[in-house]
Scaffold this motif. Sequence first.
Motif, mmCIF file in Angstrom:
data_model
loop_
_atom_site.group_PDB
_atom_site.id
_atom_site.type_symbol
_atom_site.label_atom_id
_atom_site.label_comp_id
_atom_site.label_asym_id
_atom_site.label_seq_id
_atom_site.Cartn_x
_atom_site.Cartn_y
_atom_site.Cartn_z
ATOM 1 N N SER A 1 -7.713 2.797 0.225
ATOM 2 C CA SER A 1 -8.797 3.089 -0.724
ATOM 3 C C SER A 1 -8.233 3.220 -2.139
ATOM 4 O O SER A 1 -8.833 2.759 -3.105
ATOM 5 C CB SER A 1 -9.532 4.369 -0.335
ATOM 6 O OG SER A 1 -10.208 4.194 0.877
ATOM 7 N N GLU A 2 -7.083 3.855 -2.238
ATOM 8 C CA GLU A 2 -6.427 4.009 -3.543
ATOM 9 C C GLU A 2 -5.955 2.654 -4.063
ATOM 10 O O GLU A 2 -6.074 2.364 -5.254
ATOM 11 C CB GLU A 2 -5.259 4.991 -3.447
ATOM 12 C CG GLU A 2 -4.472 5.154 -4.721
ATOM 13 C CD GLU A 2 -5.253 5.725 -5.895
ATOM 14 O OE1 GLU A 2 -4.702 5.722 -7.011
ATOM 15 O OE2 GLU A 2 -6.413 6.170 -5.733
ATOM 16 N N GLU B 1 -13.612 -3.485 -4.286
ATOM 17 C CA GLU B 1 -14.227 -2.660 -3.245
ATOM 18 C C GLU B 1 -13.209 -2.357 -2.147
ATOM 19 O O GLU B 1 -12.343 -3.184 -1.843
ATOM 20 C CB GLU B 1 -15.436 -3.373 -2.628
ATOM 21 C CG GLU B 1 -16.577 -3.590 -3.585
ATOM 22 C CD GLU B 1 -17.246 -2.290 -3.990
ATOM 23 O OE1 GLU B 1 -17.319 -1.364 -3.157
ATOM 24 O OE2 GLU B 1 -17.688 -2.212 -5.149
ATOM 25 N N ARG B 2 -13.335 -1.188 -1.569
ATOM 26 C CA ARG B 2 -12.461 -0.790 -0.457
ATOM 27 C C ARG B 2 -12.530 -1.810 0.679
ATOM 28 O O ARG B 2 -11.520 -2.114 1.314
ATOM 29 C CB ARG B 2 -12.870 0.600 0.023
ATOM 30 C CG ARG B 2 -11.988 1.160 1.081
ATOM 31 C CD ARG B 2 -12.402 2.553 1.470
ATOM 32 N NE ARG B 2 -13.771 2.512 1.982
ATOM 33 C CZ ARG B 2 -14.566 3.550 2.069
ATOM 34 N NH1 ARG B 2 -14.162 4.729 1.690
ATOM 35 N NH2 ARG B 2 -15.774 3.432 2.556
ATOM 36 N N ASN C 1 -2.474 4.627 1.080
ATOM 37 C CA ASN C 1 -3.929 4.775 1.073
ATOM 38 C C ASN C 1 -4.590 3.490 0.565
ATOM 39 O O ASN C 1 -4.541 3.187 -0.636
ATOM 40 C CB ASN C 1 -4.300 5.968 0.179
ATOM 41 C CG ASN C 1 -5.763 6.283 0.193
ATOM 42 O OD1 ASN C 1 -6.605 5.413 0.323
ATOM 43 N ND2 ASN C 1 -6.063 7.554 0.033
ATOM 44 N N ASN D 1 -9.231 -2.375 -8.766
ATOM 45 C CA ASN D 1 -10.623 -2.467 -9.212
ATOM 46 C C ASN D 1 -11.445 -3.414 -8.331
ATOM 47 O O ASN D 1 -12.177 -4.281 -8.818
ATOM 48 C CB ASN D 1 -10.694 -2.888 -10.687
ATOM 49 C CG ASN D 1 -12.032 -2.569 -11.299
ATOM 50 O OD1 ASN D 1 -12.693 -1.608 -10.913
ATOM 51 N ND2 ASN D 1 -12.446 -3.380 -12.256
ATOM 52 N N ALA E 1 -7.339 -0.193 -3.454
ATOM 53 C CA ALA E 1 -8.562 -0.865 -3.909
ATOM 54 C C ALA E 1 -8.967 -0.353 -5.288
ATOM 55 O O ALA E 1 -9.320 -1.135 -6.183
ATOM 56 C CB ALA E 1 -9.689 -0.651 -2.905
ATOM 57 N N ARG E 2 -8.894 0.945 -5.488
ATOM 58 C CA ARG E 2 -9.247 1.532 -6.781
ATOM 59 C C ARG E 2 -8.323 1.006 -7.874
ATOM 60 O O ARG E 2 -8.761 0.607 -8.947
ATOM 61 C CB ARG E 2 -9.170 3.059 -6.730
ATOM 62 C CG ARG E 2 -9.677 3.740 -8.007
ATOM 63 C CD ARG E 2 -9.358 5.220 -8.033
ATOM 64 N NE ARG E 2 -7.936 5.492 -8.178
ATOM 65 C CZ ARG E 2 -7.241 5.346 -9.325
ATOM 66 N NH1 ARG E 2 -7.835 4.909 -10.406
ATOM 67 N NH2 ARG E 2 -5.958 5.633 -9.364
ATOM 68 N N LEU E 3 -7.022 0.958 -7.584
ATOM 69 C CA LEU E 3 -6.055 0.465 -8.561
ATOM 70 C C LEU E 3 -6.317 -0.995 -8.935
ATOM 71 O O LEU E 3 -6.126 -1.392 -10.081
ATOM 72 C CB LEU E 3 -4.630 0.617 -8.017
ATOM 73 C CG LEU E 3 -4.111 2.035 -7.877
ATOM 74 C CD1 LEU E 3 -2.816 2.052 -7.078
ATOM 75 C CD2 LEU E 3 -3.921 2.677 -9.241
ATOM 76 N N THR F 1 0.836 -1.200 0.000
ATOM 77 C CA THR F 1 0.000 0.000 0.000
ATOM 78 C C THR F 1 0.870 1.249 0.000
ATOM 79 O O THR F 1 0.611 2.202 -0.745
ATOM 80 C CB THR F 1 -0.964 0.005 1.204
ATOM 81 O OG1 THR F 1 -1.765 -1.170 1.161
ATOM 82 C CG2 THR F 1 -1.876 1.220 1.178
ATOM 83 N N ALA G 1 0.319 3.026 -3.441
ATOM 84 C CA ALA G 1 -0.830 3.909 -3.229
ATOM 85 C C ALA G 1 -0.589 4.944 -2.133
ATOM 86 O O ALA G 1 -1.534 5.386 -1.490
ATOM 87 C CB ALA G 1 -2.058 3.060 -2.897
#
Length: 84
Positions: A20-21, A29-30, A18, A27, A23-25, A11, A15
């Motif tokens: 949350s970031e 869910e957080r 982060n 694809n 998770a976004r990378l 992380t 990211a």
Amino acid sequence: MTPKTPLDTITDLLASGNRSELARLLNVERSTVSGWANPKRRARGMCGTIPEKYIPGILEIAGSRDVLPEIRNLLLARRSNGNG
């Protein structure tokens, strides 16, 4: 000081710390990424690890950023009990 888990290390690397970031990378869910750090949602000894099915995605993201995590940073460090 508590040693960093593989999740913490990756992380931080990909990211900026982060989740949350991350998770976004990936694809996802957080809550998926948060669950990796939740001992109630992981098998004994697996808290803070990244499930195997996500490792290819982690490596793809790392490669796209010209960052290569050390393999030891993807694995949970085991404490020695004196028996080797």
